[in-house]
Design an enzyme around this catalytic site. Structure first.
Site, short mmCIF file in Angstrom:
data_model
loop_
_atom_site.label_atom_id
_atom_site.label_comp_id
_atom_site.label_asym_id
_atom_site.label_seq_id
_atom_site.Cartn_x
_atom_site.Cartn_y
_atom_site.Cartn_z
N ASP A 104 -27.85 75.29 0.99
CA ASP A 104 -26.69 75.68 1.52
C ASP A 104 -26.10 75.83 2.72
OD1 ASP A 104 -23.67 75.21 -0.36
OD2 ASP A 104 -23.70 76.12 1.71
N ILE A 105 -25.67 74.94 3.41
CA ILE A 105 -25.67 75.10 5.16
C ILE A 105 -24.11 76.50 4.95
CG2 ILE A 105 -23.15 74.08 5.00
CD1 ILE A 105 -24.44 73.14 7.88
N ASN B 2 -19.41 72.25 -9.25
CA ASN B 2 -17.85 72.72 -9.79
C ASN B 2 -17.58 70.78 -9.55
OD1 ASN B 2 -17.46 75.36 -8.68
ND2 ASN B 2 -18.02 75.21 -6.39
N GLU C 48 -16.09 70.28 -3.30
CA GLU C 48 -15.29 69.60 -1.70
C GLU C 48 -16.74 68.73 -1.58
OE1 GLU C 48 -15.54 73.46 0.90
OE2 GLU C 48 -14.21 74.11 0.15
N VAL C 49 -17.89 68.66 -1.85
CA VAL C 49 -18.83 67.38 -1.37
C VAL C 49 -18.43 66.11 -3.32
CG1 VAL C 49 -20.61 66.51 -0.91
CG2 VAL C 49 -19.45 68.63 0.38
N HIS D 202 -23.23 67.80 -7.54
CA HIS D 202 -24.72 69.30 -6.80
C HIS D 202 -24.44 69.90 -7.70
CE1 HIS D 202 -21.19 69.24 -4.67
NE2 HIS D 202 -20.96 70.73 -4.29
N MET D 203 -25.50 71.18 -7.73
CA MET D 203 -25.94 71.91 -8.97
C MET D 203 -25.59 72.86 -7.56
SD MET D 203 -28.48 72.04 -11.72
CE MET D 203 -29.52 72.57 -10.53
N HIS D 204 -25.04 74.23 -7.30
CA HIS D 204 -25.16 75.49 -6.34
C HIS D 204 -26.51 76.16 -7.40
CE1 HIS D 204 -22.04 75.18 -3.76
NE2 HIS D 204 -21.40 74.03 -4.53
P1 AMP Z 1 -18.36 72.00 -3.62
O1 AMP Z 1 -17.29 73.04 -3.37
O2 AMP Z 1 -18.96 71.92 -5.13
O3 AMP Z 1 -18.34 70.60 -3.18
O4 AMP Z 1 -19.77 72.74 -2.72
C1 AMP Z 1 -20.07 71.99 -1.12
C2 AMP Z 1 -21.97 72.32 -0.54
O5 AMP Z 1 -21.69 72.37 0.35
C3 AMP Z 1 -20.13 73.62 0.08
O6 AMP Z 1 -21.33 75.05 -0.33
C4 AMP Z 1 -20.81 74.17 1.95
O7 AMP Z 1 -21.65 74.55 2.52
C5 AMP Z 1 -22.08 73.02 1.45
N1 AMP Z 1 -22.08 71.95 2.51
C6 AMP Z 1 -21.90 70.86 3.35
N2 AMP Z 1 -22.38 70.26 4.03
C7 AMP Z 1 -23.59 70.54 3.86
C8 AMP Z 1 -24.89 70.11 4.40
N3 AMP Z 1 -24.59 69.25 5.54
N4 AMP Z 1 -26.11 71.22 4.16
C9 AMP Z 1 -26.03 72.08 3.82
N5 AMP Z 1 -25.22 72.10 2.72
C10 AMP Z 1 -23.95 72.27 3.31
#
Ligand code: AMP
Ligand code: ZN
Length: 116
Positions: free
Chosen positions: A30-31, A86, A94-95, A99-101
């Site tokens: 994660d960035i 999320n 947000e994205v 995706h799975m954290h």
């Molecule tokens: P979510 O709130 O579950 O949608 O999490 C989206 C995650 O994507 C956040 O933790 C961001 O820090 C991460 N993120 C966004 N852009 C990038 C990227 N280019 N590379 C790696 N992680 C990213």
């Protein structure tokens, strides 16, 4: 999805440093890491969110969970970790590419949710 940042990472258009990849799945840091270990696991093909999955996605979701332990251990969290998915605006997604954290140690991740 041409404007999806995770599709661009999956296709190589945006460079990432994969910690795991196969023909269906990609995992990368994660960035903005929230814990010492913070890895994102994505399907290569675009799925909006966990709310959009169907029966044909079940094997893929199972595989994403199946690689989590190996990734966490390899990234330095061998004694456990947390998986977070999320989903949608209520879930704080947000994205909009499923995706799975994977978040982990070495110290405990902490309470599951802050009490309101
Ligand atoms: P979510 O709130 O579950 O949608 O999490 C989206 C995650 O994507 C956040 O933790 C961001 O820090 C991460 N993120 C966004 N852009 C990038 C990227 N280019 N590379 C790696 N992680 C990213
Ligand atoms: Zn996408």
């Amino acid at each position: 999805m041409s404007d999806c940042i995770f599709c661009k990472i999956a296709s190589g258009e945006i460079p990432a440093k994969p910690v795991y990849e196969d023909d269906e799945i990609l995992a990368f840091p994660d960035i903005q890491p929230q814990r010492p270990v913070h890895i994102l696991v994505i399907p290569r093909r675009h799925i909006d969110s966990l709310a959009q999955v169907g029966p044909s996605d079940e094997a893929l979701l199972g595989r994403m969970l199946g690689v989590a332990g190996r990734i966490a251990e390899a990234q330095g969290s061998p004694d456990g970790f947390r998986v977070i998915i999320n989903t949608g605006p209520i879930g704080g997604q947000e994205v909009m590419h499923l995706h799975m954290h994977i978040v982990g140690g070495p110290e405990p991740v902490g309470p599951m949710l802050k009490r309101n």
